[in-house]
Design a protein around this motif. Structure first.
Motif, short mmCIF file in Angstrom:
data_model
loop_
_atom_site.label_atom_id
_atom_site.label_comp_id
_atom_site.label_asym_id
_atom_site.label_seq_id
_atom_site.Cartn_x
_atom_site.Cartn_y
_atom_site.Cartn_z
N ILE A 4 -46.63 72.98 108.67
CA ILE A 4 -45.91 71.83 109.22
C ILE A 4 -44.66 72.33 109.95
CG2 ILE A 4 -44.69 69.70 108.63
CD1 ILE A 4 -46.50 69.55 106.12
N ASP A 5 -44.40 71.75 111.11
CA ASP A 5 -43.21 72.09 111.88
C ASP A 5 -42.48 70.78 112.19
OD1 ASP A 5 -41.34 72.63 113.94
OD2 ASP A 5 -42.52 74.34 114.62
N LEU A 6 -41.29 70.61 111.65
CA LEU A 6 -40.54 69.36 111.79
C LEU A 6 -39.41 69.47 112.81
CD1 LEU A 6 -40.38 68.34 108.03
CD2 LEU A 6 -42.04 67.66 109.77
N PHE A 7 -39.46 70.48 113.67
CA PHE A 7 -38.39 70.73 114.64
C PHE A 7 -38.09 69.51 115.50
CE2 PHE A 7 -36.90 72.30 118.81
CZ PHE A 7 -35.73 72.92 118.39
N ARG A 8 -39.11 68.79 115.91
CA ARG A 8 -38.92 67.68 116.86
C ARG A 8 -38.57 66.35 116.19
NH1 ARG A 8 -42.79 66.28 120.68
NH2 ARG A 8 -44.32 66.14 119.04
N LEU A 9 -38.57 66.29 114.86
CA LEU A 9 -38.28 65.01 114.20
C LEU A 9 -36.78 64.78 114.10
CD1 LEU A 9 -40.90 64.78 111.34
CD2 LEU A 9 -41.05 64.00 113.70
N ASN A 10 -36.40 63.54 114.20
CA ASN A 10 -34.99 63.18 114.17
C ASN A 10 -34.54 62.61 112.83
OD1 ASN A 10 -34.49 63.88 116.88
ND2 ASN A 10 -35.54 62.02 117.51
N SER A 11 -35.47 62.01 112.09
CA SER A 11 -35.06 61.38 110.83
C SER A 11 -36.24 61.34 109.87
CB SER A 11 -34.56 59.96 111.07
OG SER A 11 -35.64 59.10 111.37
N CYS A 12 -35.92 61.05 108.62
CA CYS A 12 -36.97 60.92 107.60
C CYS A 12 -37.92 59.78 107.91
CB CYS A 12 -36.34 60.74 106.22
SG CYS A 12 -35.63 62.24 105.56
N ARG A 13 -37.43 58.77 108.64
CA ARG A 13 -38.29 57.65 108.98
C ARG A 13 -39.47 58.09 109.83
NH1 ARG A 13 -34.34 54.22 111.65
NH2 ARG A 13 -32.72 55.46 110.72
N ASP A 14 -39.29 59.14 110.63
CA ASP A 14 -40.37 59.67 111.45
C ASP A 14 -41.50 60.23 110.59
OD1 ASP A 14 -38.92 59.06 113.71
OD2 ASP A 14 -38.11 61.08 113.93
N LEU A 15 -41.18 60.63 109.35
CA LEU A 15 -42.19 61.22 108.47
C LEU A 15 -43.17 60.19 107.92
CD1 LEU A 15 -39.95 63.62 106.39
CD2 LEU A 15 -41.57 64.22 108.18
N GLU A 16 -42.76 58.96 107.81
CA GLU A 16 -43.60 57.95 107.19
C GLU A 16 -44.95 57.83 107.87
OE1 GLU A 16 -41.26 54.40 107.15
OE2 GLU A 16 -39.67 55.34 105.96
N ASP A 17 -44.98 57.94 109.20
CA ASP A 17 -46.23 57.82 109.93
C ASP A 17 -47.10 59.06 109.80
OD1 ASP A 17 -45.43 55.34 110.81
OD2 ASP A 17 -44.55 56.13 112.65
N LEU A 18 -46.55 60.17 109.41
CA LEU A 18 -47.29 61.43 109.39
C LEU A 18 -48.02 61.70 108.07
CD1 LEU A 18 -44.68 63.71 111.13
CD2 LEU A 18 -46.68 62.62 112.14
N GLU A 19 -47.70 60.98 107.03
CA GLU A 19 -48.31 61.15 105.72
C GLU A 19 -48.14 62.57 105.19
OE1 GLU A 19 -52.32 59.71 105.95
OE2 GLU A 19 -51.68 57.75 106.67
#
Length: 157
Positions: free
Chosen positions: A80-95
């Motif tokens: 997993i690479d989270l470099f482009r995410l801005n917040s934890c809310r972005d994670l909800e859609d990714l499971e």
């Protein structure tokens, strides 16, 4: 808390170190990888994939744009690479949380956004440059689990 650092002098040494670690990882292991861009995180994951028995024909690359790559080995590897995410809310859609501590090993590049919300982590790995050489890295393993001594022993041999 256990702490152990190893210096690698080439990409090949970094991959070999990852391969050794990969041989000891178990389903459900979650390992955040911290370090600047180009510090050896993806190279290390390539070695872990080898240690987990992922086919040599499989190309292991950073999932910067796909966010998650899955590889089949003796147990699955979720990179997993989270470099482009801005917040934890972005994670909800990714499971992503469903993958962590599931049936495989999860390695997370740029994990800062999720570190506070991760369940027990067996090991955190930090990658830094040794300023004496462009190819030398200092890779630090940090853990407070019972398995840490066995992992460090394997890496040291």
């Amino acid at each position: 808390m256990g702490y152990y650092s190893i210096k690698t002098n080439s990409a090949g040494e970094t991959r070999r170190l990852g391969a050794i670690l990969g041989g000891f990882l178990l389903p459900g292991d979650c390992i955040p990888l911290l370090g600047e861009m180009g510090s050896g995180k993806t190279c290390f994951v390539q070695g872990v994939a080898e240690g987990l028995g992922v086919s040599n024909d499989t190309i292991i690359c950073s999932p910067s744009f796909t966010l998650i790559n899955q590889y089949s080995g003796r147990i699955p590897l979720y990179h997993i690479d989270l470099f482009r995410l801005n917040s934890c809310r972005d994670l909800e859609d990714l499971e992503i949380i469903d993958l962590i501590h599931g049936d495989g090993v999860t390695m997370i590049e740029w994990p800062q956004i999720v570190l506070p919300g991760l369940p027990e982590i067996i090991l955190r790995i930090e990658f830094n440059w040794d300023m004496t050489s462009e190819t030398t890295r200092i890779i630090s393993f940090i853990s407070d689990t019972d398995r840490f001594d066995a992992l460090v022993g394997a890496l040291h041999d």
